[in-house]
Design an enzyme around this catalytic site. Structure first.
Site, short mmCIF file in Angstrom:
data_model
loop_
_atom_site.label_atom_id
_atom_site.label_comp_id
_atom_site.label_asym_id
_atom_site.label_seq_id
_atom_site.Cartn_x
_atom_site.Cartn_y
_atom_site.Cartn_z
CB THR A 1 5.13 6.64 -0.34
OG1 THR A 1 5.79 5.95 0.36
CG2 THR A 1 5.32 6.77 -1.90
CB THR B 1 2.67 6.00 1.90
OG1 THR B 1 2.90 4.99 1.44
CG2 THR B 1 1.89 7.11 1.44
CB SER C 1 0.85 4.98 -7.34
OG SER C 1 0.85 5.24 -6.55
CB SER C 2 -2.80 2.42 -4.06
OG SER C 2 -2.26 1.41 -4.99
N GLY D 1 -0.98 1.49 1.39
CA GLY D 1 -0.57 0.65 -0.17
C GLY D 1 -1.97 0.22 -0.78
CG ASN E 1 7.12 0.74 -2.06
OD1 ASN E 1 6.16 0.99 -1.89
ND2 ASN E 1 7.42 0.24 -1.92
CG ASP F 1 4.57 0.66 -5.77
OD1 ASP F 1 3.97 -0.41 -4.58
OD2 ASP F 1 4.41 1.72 -5.10
O1 DON Z 1 2.84 4.04 -4.91
C1 DON Z 1 1.25 3.23 -4.35
O2 DON Z 1 0.72 2.68 -4.38
C2 DON Z 1 2.43 2.84 -2.40
N1 DON Z 1 4.01 2.67 -3.04
C3 DON Z 1 2.28 3.23 -1.42
C4 DON Z 1 2.97 2.69 0.14
C5 DON Z 1 2.08 2.54 1.41
O3 DON Z 1 1.20 3.10 0.56
C6 DON Z 1 2.42 2.46 1.82
N2 DON Z 1 2.05 3.07 3.57
N3 DON Z 1 1.15 2.44 3.99
#
Ligand code: DON
Length: 578
Positions: free
Chosen positions: A388, A370, A441-442, A463, A390, A412
């Site tokens: 992102t 992301t 999402s985070s 994530g 993902n 997710d």
């Molecule tokens: O929306 C979310 O929380 C995840 N899809 C984010 C993924 C993410 O941050 C990957 N990065 N390191």
């Protein structure tokens, strides 16, 4: 544990990234900090040309889709938190949605077991993309420039190409085995199967053509016409679900931000379908009752308090957080000071509590997937933008003929009650798959306001670790008095309730601190690497100071902060790095 160790080995063998500028960047005239030097440059040029922070953020969004393809995107989604100089604060949610043909159990086999890879590495992994609608909606409502002005830099970068640095060339080479399944991906990221070398020019003609259709037709250039036909054909060829109806129905959503306060500062962040803002405010509320400043950065007492707040907040996430258009998320309650007091009443300053044992998931360590950009202009407008696909390069699948990567955001969702997703996060009914629903999402794009003016713009990839990274940057500034460069660079740790363990960057806790934490009951400490590209988070941030605007690219990766200088000239019509 095996996954973790394998991950660590890969990480240790990863080639070093380019030495990017690590020093904080100063400017009185506007600042962009992002993971891509080309994208930051584009944003700074838009500001220098008289655009506002919104124009710059949109241009950065399109540029990231070209120059940082592991996360920047047209085929994914994101969240933008916007603060305008007139005091307006609003968010744009352009999160992907489940296709209309999606079903709750679509990733389960006949024994109701989650089929590995279906939600991450197949055409079924792809959610309906939201980025193009979101960026254009934001530009139309709050931007000052024409669509062409903010898309042209991205077109130029795709068409003329960029000279690959070690960072990107190494990423592509590492991913070749994943791309090999998809001829269109190989065509973009390799030279007929051979890896690109550092110093070679990398052009993306199909992506440039897609961007030109968007420049000409606006959202219809993506959700209708040739681009839509190519995307639907890709889905049909690979057994995916996205139809023309999914695309024409997709709309980004304007949402009121989640708001909180922390020691007199206002916190403005992303509401559901992100869990980020709610959890951030919840954790800040729990910590506000303690004297974090007095217990100091890096002490066992401070770490213990933060871990206990994180444990409680992430436990709530699994139960209560999901798409508010489908599930009544109790945002007001979760973010109230009363609730935090009640939730933290059993906090024991000397003893760790235990997360319930309901099945632990691993958090595989992936390279950043992301990406977060922070933008501030000289007039008091500010944008926090996280976007992102993902996982890194999403589903690794380029839309044949259209040149853009597709997301694997469907992972997710909670594929099954209490079955961990890729990040080990658990979920239940609130985040079950339903047609047209947005997956939880985070991502936590956040603006901290002081007396109504933007003080800090921050956020991160990572994530499940996004929310705690954002929390740490904020505490580092507000409680520990760090400048933004130190706040971003300082070692990080993370706890997410389940699995019940603290991840900590190498050398993040001193041996004494580790011993103290263990004596309190924090016995499961897992060290992860902290070096280039592999630490926890990538929090490119911008802060307003009495000496001007300061930008800090996270030293864990090869991002860059670029400030506007009044003398900045684009006489040659080129970005320096082209
Ligand atoms: O929306 C979310 O929380 C995840 N899809 C984010 C993924 C993410 O941050 C990957 N990065 N390191």
């Amino acid at each position: 544990m095996k996954t973790l160790l394998a991950g660590l080995l890969i990480l240790c063998l990863a080639p070093p990234l380019d030495a990017a500028t690590r020093a904080a960047e100063f400017s009185g005239d506007g600042m962009v900090a992002s993971r891509s030097k080309w994208a930051s440059q584009v944003g700074a040029e838009i500001l220098a040309d008289g655009g506002n922070a919104v124009d710059a953020a949109v241009a950065v969004g399109f540029a990231l889709a070209v120059t940082y393809p592991s996360a920047g995107n047209l085929g994914g989604g994101g969240f933008m938190v916007i603060h305008l100089a007139d005091g307006t604060v609003i968010t744009n949610d352009h999160r992907e949605k489940a296709p209309l043909a999606a079903t709750r159990d679509m990733y389960l086999d006949e024994q109701r077991q989650v089929v590995e890879g279906l939600s991450t590495a197949s055409h079924l992994a792809v959610g309906v993309p939201g980025t193009v609608d979101g960026l254009l909606a934001v530009l139309e409502r709050y931007g000052t420039m024409d669509r062409a002005d903010v898309i042209n830099p991205a077109i130029r970068l795709a068409e003329k190409g960029i000279v690959l640095d070690r960072d990107l060339a190494a990423q592509f080479e590492r991913r070749l085995k994943d791309f090999a399944k998809y001829p269109a991906s190989m065509a973009v990221f390799s030279k007929s199967g051979a890896p690109y070398a550092v110093g070679e020019r990398w052009r993306q003609p199909d992506l440039a053509a897609t961007l030109k259709r968007i420049r000409k037709h606006g959202r219809a250039g993506f959700y209708d016409g040739r681009t839509a036909d190519l995307l639907v054909a890709e889905m049909q060829a690979g057994g995916g679900l996205i139809t023309h109806e999914d695309l024409t129905q997709y709309r980004s959503v304007w949402r009121e931000p989640v708001r909180g306060t922390y020691r007199g500062y206002d916190i403005v962040s992303m509401p559901p379908p992100s869990s980020g803002g709610v959890l951030l405010v919840q954790m800040l509320n729990m910590l506000e009752g303690l004297d974090i400043k007095a217990s100091e950065f890096g002490s066992a007492a401070t770490i213990h308090a933060m871990v206990e707040a994180e444990r409680r907040a992430y436990a709530d996430r699994a139960e209560y957080l999901g798409d508010p258009d489908f599930f009544p998320v109790p945002v007001a309650r979760l973010t109230s000071k009363d609730y935090a007091r009640m939730r933290f009443a059993d906090f024991d300053p000397d003893k760790a509590s235990l997360s319930e044992d309901i099945g632990a998931g691993e958090i595989p360590l992936e390279s950043p997937d992301t990406t977060h950009a922070s933008i501030m202009d000289a007039d008091g407008n500010a944008v926090a933008y996280t976007t992102t696909l993902n996982l890194s390069y999403g589903a690794k699948m380029v839309t044949t003929g259209a040149g853009f990567l597709l997301n694997n955001e469907m992972d997710d969702f909670s594929a099954k009650e209490n079955a961990p997703n890729f990040y080990g996060l658990l979920g239940r009914a609130a985040n079950a798959i339903e047609p047209g629903k947005r997956m939880l999402s985070s991502m936590t794009p956040t603006i901290v306001l002081q007396d109504g003016k933007p003080l800090l713009v921050t956020g991160s990839p990572g994530g499940s670790t996004i929310i705690t990274t954002t929390l740490q940057v904020i505490l580092n500034v507000l409680d520990h008095g760090m400048d933004v460069a130190d706040a971003v660079a300082s070692p990080r740790f993370h706890h997410q309730w389940q699995p019940d363990r603290i991840l900590v960057e190498a050398r993040g806790f001193s041996p004494d601190t580790r011993r103290l934490l263990q004596s309190m009951g924090h016995t499961n400490l897992v060290e992860v690497p902290s070096f280039l590209g592999r630490g926890i988070g990538d929090a490119n941030s911008v802060m307003s100071t009495k000496d001007g605007i300061v930008g800090a690219a996270d030293p864990r990766s090869a991002g860059r902060a670029v400030g506007v200088s009044p003398a900045q000239s684009r006489a040659d019509g080129k970005s320096p790095a082209e």
